[in-house]
Write a protein that holds these residues in place. Structure first.
Motif, PDB file in Angstrom:
ATOM      1  N   ARG A 255       0.144  16.715  10.359  1.00  0.00           N
ATOM      2  CA  ARG A 255      -0.800  16.979  11.268  1.00  0.00           C
ATOM      3  C   ARG A 255      -2.226  16.068  11.126  1.00  0.00           C
ATOM      4  O   ARG A 255      -3.084  16.646  11.856  1.00  0.00           O
ATOM      5  N   LYS A 256      -2.209  15.217   9.879  1.00  0.00           N
ATOM      6  CA  LYS A 256      -3.095  14.560   9.575  1.00  0.00           C
ATOM      7  C   LYS A 256      -3.287  12.899   9.679  1.00  0.00           C
ATOM      8  O   LYS A 256      -1.775  12.542   9.810  1.00  0.00           O
ATOM      9  N   GLY A 257      -4.248  12.283   9.705  1.00  0.00           N
ATOM     10  CA  GLY A 257      -3.933  10.863   9.459  1.00  0.00           C
ATOM     11  C   GLY A 257      -3.510  10.306   8.068  1.00  0.00           C
ATOM     12  O   GLY A 257      -3.642  11.022   6.969  1.00  0.00           O
ATOM     13  N   PRO A 258      -2.844   9.191   7.891  1.00  0.00           N
ATOM     14  CA  PRO A 258      -2.617   8.699   6.658  1.00  0.00           C
ATOM     15  C   PRO A 258      -3.588   8.194   5.806  1.00  0.00           C
ATOM     16  O   PRO A 258      -4.788   7.729   6.280  1.00  0.00           O
TER      17      PRO A 258
ATOM     18  N   LEU B   9      -5.207   6.558   2.130  1.00  0.00           N
ATOM     19  CA  LEU B   9      -4.847   5.166   1.444  1.00  0.00           C
ATOM     20  C   LEU B   9      -5.002   5.757   0.216  1.00  0.00           C
ATOM     21  O   LEU B   9      -5.881   6.537  -0.534  1.00  0.00           O
TER      22      LEU B   9
ATOM     23  N   MET C 273       0.866  -1.035   0.033  1.00  0.00           N
ATOM     24  CA  MET C 273      -0.037   0.088   0.054  1.00  0.00           C
ATOM     25  C   MET C 273       0.884   1.061  -0.109  1.00  0.00           C
ATOM     26  O   MET C 273       1.896   1.347   0.384  1.00  0.00           O
TER      27      MET C 273
ATOM     28  N   TYR D 157      -3.562   0.433  -3.409  1.00  0.00           N
ATOM     29  CA  TYR D 157      -3.320  -0.715  -2.919  1.00  0.00           C
ATOM     30  C   TYR D 157      -3.159  -1.977  -3.985  1.00  0.00           C
ATOM     31  O   TYR D 157      -3.864  -2.146  -4.989  1.00  0.00           O
TER      32      TYR D 157
ATOM     33  N   LEU E 278       4.089   7.398   2.463  1.00  0.00           N
ATOM     34  CA  LEU E 278       4.199   6.223   3.150  1.00  0.00           C
ATOM     35  C   LEU E 278       4.012   4.860   2.543  1.00  0.00           C
ATOM     36  O   LEU E 278       2.769   4.977   2.106  1.00  0.00           O
TER      37      LEU E 278
ATOM     38  N   LYS F 168      -1.461  -6.447  10.118  1.00  0.00           N
ATOM     39  CA  LYS F 168      -0.382  -5.985  10.648  1.00  0.00           C
ATOM     40  C   LYS F 168       0.452  -5.424   9.424  1.00  0.00           C
ATOM     41  O   LYS F 168       0.831  -5.843   8.789  1.00  0.00           O
ATOM     42  N   LEU F 169       0.189  -4.261   9.346  1.00  0.00           N
ATOM     43  CA  LEU F 169       1.114  -3.136   8.464  1.00  0.00           C
ATOM     44  C   LEU F 169       2.557  -2.841   8.875  1.00  0.00           C
ATOM     45  O   LEU F 169       2.655  -2.475  10.078  1.00  0.00           O
TER      46      LEU F 169
ATOM     47  N   PHE G   6       5.323  -0.281   7.887  1.00  0.00           N
ATOM     48  CA  PHE G   6       5.540   0.855   7.205  1.00  0.00           C
ATOM     49  C   PHE G   6       7.057   1.125   6.972  1.00  0.00           C
ATOM     50  O   PHE G   6       7.819   0.972   7.679  1.00  0.00           O
TER      51      PHE G   6
ATOM     52  N   GLN H  75       0.192  11.382   3.637  1.00  0.00           N
ATOM     53  CA  GLN H  75       0.041  11.893   4.869  1.00  0.00           C
ATOM     54  C   GLN H  75       0.316  13.576   4.746  1.00  0.00           C
ATOM     55  O   GLN H  75       1.532  13.757   4.685  1.00  0.00           O
TER      56      GLN H  75
ATOM     57  N   TYR I 260       0.273   5.361   1.396  1.00  0.00           N
ATOM     58  CA  TYR I 260      -0.400   6.170   1.950  1.00  0.00           C
ATOM     59  C   TYR I 260       0.143   7.548   1.722  1.00  0.00           C
ATOM     60  O   TYR I 260       1.132   7.712   1.776  1.00  0.00           O
TER      61      TYR I 260
END
Lengths: 116, 114
Positions: free
Chosen positions: B41-44, B46, B34, B49, B88, B101-102, B104, B38, B36
């Protein structure tokens, strides 16, 4: 469709205290995972829950724990906080317990924890 | 040595350039790959994939996986200033007990200049 929701977004705690973070997955998603993100170590896997059971666990001390409720919402707890626990804690959800069949993993915005 | 290696950058390119981002890995059991994005100050978020080897295209993004070389790439065509973010790579094996379970990479910081 709402995304992964995490609360609180920001918090400051003192060394030795404990903290509980909450995560609501995307509706219909049953798998919830937690990750810690720090500048030095990047994103690291903490644990994963599916149907209220911990399925996988990363290499973190026992101070880090979690649980999942029957509605798939999850909480993680960190006890006896240390300065090094300061990080962005990310929750991720997916439809099912595995990445087969095209299941993908979606992240929330994270909870920023500062330990002073 | 980390299981997933990724050049942290920063990588600075002019608007409209083709961007190439790469990761190498050591665990031959990785099957799911995958990318991602980011923002600060934000979440990853997607982006792509891919399962096993091959290419996948989605708009301006192309993901490539070469399992024989343990090497994955993300190409961004016609890069825009809004593409400025940390990228990422993440990967996973099929776990014995099931589940996710990723692992990174450290992320590559990209800046697209006007």
């Amino acid at each position: 469709k709402a995304g992964v929701t995490q609360t609180p977004r920001y918090l400051i705690k003192t060394r030795g205290q404990q903290v509980t973070l909450s995560c609501s997955p995307i509706s219909g998603h049953r798998s919830v995972s937690w990750y810690q993100q720090t500048p030095g170590q990047g994103l690291q896997f903490l644990f994963e829950y599916f149907s209220e059971t911990q399925r996988n666990k990363g290499n973190f001390p026992g101070r880090f724990s979690g649980r999942q409720f029957s509605n798939s919402r999850s909480e993680m707890n960190v006890s006896t906080l240390e300065l090094g626990d300061s990080a962005l804690y990310l929750c991720a959800s997916s439809l099912d317990a595995g990445l087969s069949s095209g299941n993908t993993i979606y992240f929330g915005e994270g909870s920023w924890l500062t330990v002073v | 040595q980390k299981e997933v290696e990724q050049d942290p950058g920063p990588l600075s390119v002019p608007e409209g350039a083709i961007v190439s981002l790469n990761c190498t890995y050591s665990n031959s059991a990785f099957q799911y790959f995958m990318w991602y994005r980011q923002y600060s100050r934000k979440g990853p978020e997607l982006l792509m994939y891919t399962y096993s080897s091959g290419n996948k295209e989605d708009g301006r993004f192309t993901a490539q996986v070469d399992k024989s070389s343990k090497y994955i790439s993300l190409f961004i065509r016609d890069s825009q200033p809004s593409d400025s973010a940390t990228y990422l790579c993440a990967m996973s094996a099929t776990l014995t007990g099931g589940g996710n379970k990723l692992t990174f990479g450290t992320g590559t910081q990209l800046k697209v200049e006007l």
